[in-house]
Design a protein around this motif. Structure first.
Motif, PDB file in Angstrom:
ATOM      1  N   TRP A  90     -55.256  16.032  -3.189  1.00 53.47           N
ATOM      2  CA  TRP A  90     -56.322  16.680  -2.781  1.00 53.47           C
ATOM      3  C   TRP A  90     -55.922  17.422  -1.428  1.00 53.47           C
ATOM      4  O   TRP A  90     -55.284  16.802  -0.639  1.00 53.47           O
ATOM      5  CB  TRP A  90     -57.392  15.658  -2.695  1.00 53.47           C
ATOM      6  N   GLY A  91     -56.511  18.655  -1.189  1.00 52.29           N
ATOM      7  CA  GLY A  91     -56.063  19.258  -0.139  1.00 52.29           C
ATOM      8  C   GLY A  91     -54.983  20.249  -0.404  1.00 52.29           C
ATOM      9  O   GLY A  91     -54.720  21.294   0.641  1.00 52.29           O
ATOM     10  N   GLY A  93     -54.765  22.884  -2.545  1.00 48.66           N
ATOM     11  CA  GLY A  93     -55.483  24.317  -2.775  1.00 48.66           C
ATOM     12  C   GLY A  93     -57.030  24.235  -2.097  1.00 48.66           C
ATOM     13  O   GLY A  93     -57.014  23.965  -0.740  1.00 48.66           O
ATOM     14  N   TYR A  94     -57.787  24.522  -2.744  1.00 51.42           N
ATOM     15  CA  TYR A  94     -59.117  24.468  -2.269  1.00 51.42           C
ATOM     16  C   TYR A  94     -59.942  23.385  -2.889  1.00 51.42           C
ATOM     17  O   TYR A  94     -61.310  23.433  -2.474  1.00 51.42           O
ATOM     18  CB  TYR A  94     -59.845  25.731  -2.636  1.00 51.42           C
ATOM     19  N   SER A  95     -59.268  22.293  -3.338  1.00 51.16           N
ATOM     20  CA  SER A  95     -59.952  21.090  -3.855  1.00 51.16           C
ATOM     21  C   SER A  95     -59.891  19.995  -2.963  1.00 51.16           C
ATOM     22  O   SER A  95     -58.721  19.721  -2.421  1.00 51.16           O
ATOM     23  CB  SER A  95     -59.514  20.673  -5.285  1.00 51.16           C
ATOM     24  N   TYR A  96     -60.882  19.652  -2.226  1.00 55.07           N
ATOM     25  CA  TYR A  96     -60.736  18.636  -1.040  1.00 55.07           C
ATOM     26  C   TYR A  96     -60.936  16.949  -1.396  1.00 55.07           C
ATOM     27  O   TYR A  96     -60.395  16.102  -0.804  1.00 55.07           O
ATOM     28  CB  TYR A  96     -61.445  19.281   0.073  1.00 55.07           C
ATOM     29  N   GLU A 162     -63.079  24.307  -7.974  1.00 57.51           N
ATOM     30  CA  GLU A 162     -62.430  23.759  -7.155  1.00 57.51           C
ATOM     31  C   GLU A 162     -63.381  22.650  -6.123  1.00 57.51           C
ATOM     32  O   GLU A 162     -64.153  23.744  -5.229  1.00 57.51           O
ATOM     33  CB  GLU A 162     -61.608  24.811  -6.379  1.00 57.51           C
ATOM     34  N   THR A 164     -65.153  21.083  -3.351  1.00 59.41           N
ATOM     35  CA  THR A 164     -65.264  20.237  -1.777  1.00 59.41           C
ATOM     36  C   THR A 164     -65.731  18.906  -1.922  1.00 59.41           C
ATOM     37  O   THR A 164     -65.373  18.066  -0.840  1.00 59.41           O
ATOM     38  CB  THR A 164     -66.176  20.976  -1.009  1.00 59.41           C
ATOM     39  N   GLU A 183     -68.964  23.030  -4.112  1.00 60.64           N
ATOM     40  CA  GLU A 183     -67.933  24.130  -4.098  1.00 60.64           C
ATOM     41  C   GLU A 183     -67.984  24.739  -2.747  1.00 60.64           C
ATOM     42  O   GLU A 183     -67.558  25.989  -2.483  1.00 60.64           O
ATOM     43  CB  GLU A 183     -67.740  24.914  -4.987  1.00 60.64           C
ATOM     44  N   GLY A 184     -68.853  24.414  -1.742  1.00 65.53           N
ATOM     45  CA  GLY A 184     -68.963  24.923  -0.452  1.00 65.53           C
ATOM     46  C   GLY A 184     -69.826  26.187  -0.544  1.00 65.53           C
ATOM     47  O   GLY A 184     -71.053  26.123  -1.186  1.00 65.53           O
ATOM     48  N   ASP A 186     -69.553  28.469  -2.565  1.00 64.22           N
ATOM     49  CA  ASP A 186     -69.566  28.901  -3.850  1.00 64.22           C
ATOM     50  C   ASP A 186     -70.535  28.438  -4.636  1.00 64.22           C
ATOM     51  O   ASP A 186     -70.782  28.683  -5.751  1.00 64.22           O
ATOM     52  CB  ASP A 186     -68.058  28.792  -4.587  1.00 64.22           C
TER      53      ASP A 186
END
Length: 331
Positions: A90-91, A93-96, A162, A164, A183-184, A186
């Motif tokens: 996790w972390g 890319g944009y996947s947390y 992706e 968050t 997705e934050g 998004d």
């Protein structure tokens, strides 16, 4: 609508929360998960390790699946790791962050993982191949179904997002799983999955402005709250059609918005609002079918409103920092 105090127990922080579907209680702090009995006495502890993304407790309370930064592992009641499966960290890319859950019978583990990178693809001859599936999103994070006994990958689907963060919901029918993915900026996405006859079926809503918060105890409907939309909605399941909608202006003040909505029982939904400082403002009760406003919860004098949790069978809990309070609507 007055809140009736059922019980009040002293508790250390963080206070206990109810496990899924009211099957027990737990506290979780710094990687240590402690299961509690009805009197809040600890009876089992699991060391889930650092960089914990998510965890879930089996229906019989003897196993825990822990989602770490780059792996999923299963622990037995003695804390022994029975199996571990690696995935892209996790972390990357944009996947947390992700989520995981046991199936109703405890035989499967459902877990979200980041988009699989080169060299991290799971290899299992029994896993379903999505490449030719018409309903597959061939990018983004994935939803895995893992054999809880062996750790073998049974099936996977690409989600086309992706995350968050996410929350996995067990449907009352014991077959379907719901997934709410944030997705934050998004927005938020809602997915439904079912693993039957060796095949994982996945569907998604087109609306990225709403978040799934709860499923009706009978399973015929679910409730969503806005992310970049207006009001609370009730949807049919599995059809996903909106059968009731209540705009914000009908029940909210100008300086508040809904942050959570849970089925208090089969007839009512408990809604929590927050103010501009993200402080709990009010608890409201709406009709579960048509979202008719039933009333605002009023607490006894001296009670400081706090976020509700552990909503179950007509009751809910709040934590004032020193006490865990159980409530129900006054008669």
């Amino acid at each position: 609508m007055k809140a009736e105090l059922i019980s009040k127990a002293e508790c250390a922080q963080p206070g206990p929360s109810r496990l899924t579907h009211g099957q027990g209680w737990f506290t979780q702090e710094q990687g240590l998960l402690t299961l509690l009995d009805r009197e809040f006495t600890p009876f089992r502890t699991f060391d889930l390790g650092e960089d914990l993304s998510s965890f879930a407790v089996s229906p019989d309370l003897t196993r825990v699946v822990a989602g770490g930064k780059d792996h999923i592992r299963l622990l037995d009641e003695h804390g022994t790791t029975l199996w571990s499966v690696e995935h892209t960290p996790w972390g990357t890319g944009y996947s947390y962050s992700g989520s995981c859950a046991f199936s109703a019978d405890g035989s499967q583990v459902w877990a979200t993982v980041p988009e699989t990178g080169p060299g991290c693809e799971p290899h299992d001859e029994d896993a379903e191949d999505d490449e030719d599936a018409e309903d597959a999103w061939l990018e983004g994070d994935e939803w895995w179904v893992v054999n809880a006994a062996t750790g073998a990958l049974m099936a996977r689907k690409w989600l086309g997002c992706e995350a968050t963060g996410s929350v996995t919901h067990l449907h009352p029918d014991g077959v379907h799983m719901g997934l709410d993915v944030g997705e934050g900026q998004d927005g938020s996405r809602i997915y439904w999955g079912a693993y039957e006859n060796g095949v994982l079926r996945l569907s998604a809503t087109d609306d990225v402005t709403r978040a799934l918060t709860d499923i009706h105890p009978d399973g015929h409907a679910y409730v969503t709250i806005p992310r970049d939309a207006d009001g609370i909605s009730v949807h049919t399941f599995p059809g996903r059609a909106v059968i009731a909608h209540r705009p914000d202006r009908d029940f909210l003040r100008s300086d508040e918005w809904p942050i959570d909505a849970r089925y208090l029982d089969r007839e009512s939904i408990l809604v929590e609002t927050v103010d501009r400082n993200w402080t709990c403002a009010r608890h409201l009760v709406l009709d579960a079918e048509d979202l008719r406003f039933r009333g605002e919860i009023t607490y006894p004098p001296g009670t400081v409103p706090s976020s509700f949790h552990s909503v179950h069978a007509g009751t809910w809990h709040t934590n004032d920092g020193n006490h865990l309070c159980a409530w129900r609507p006054g008669r």
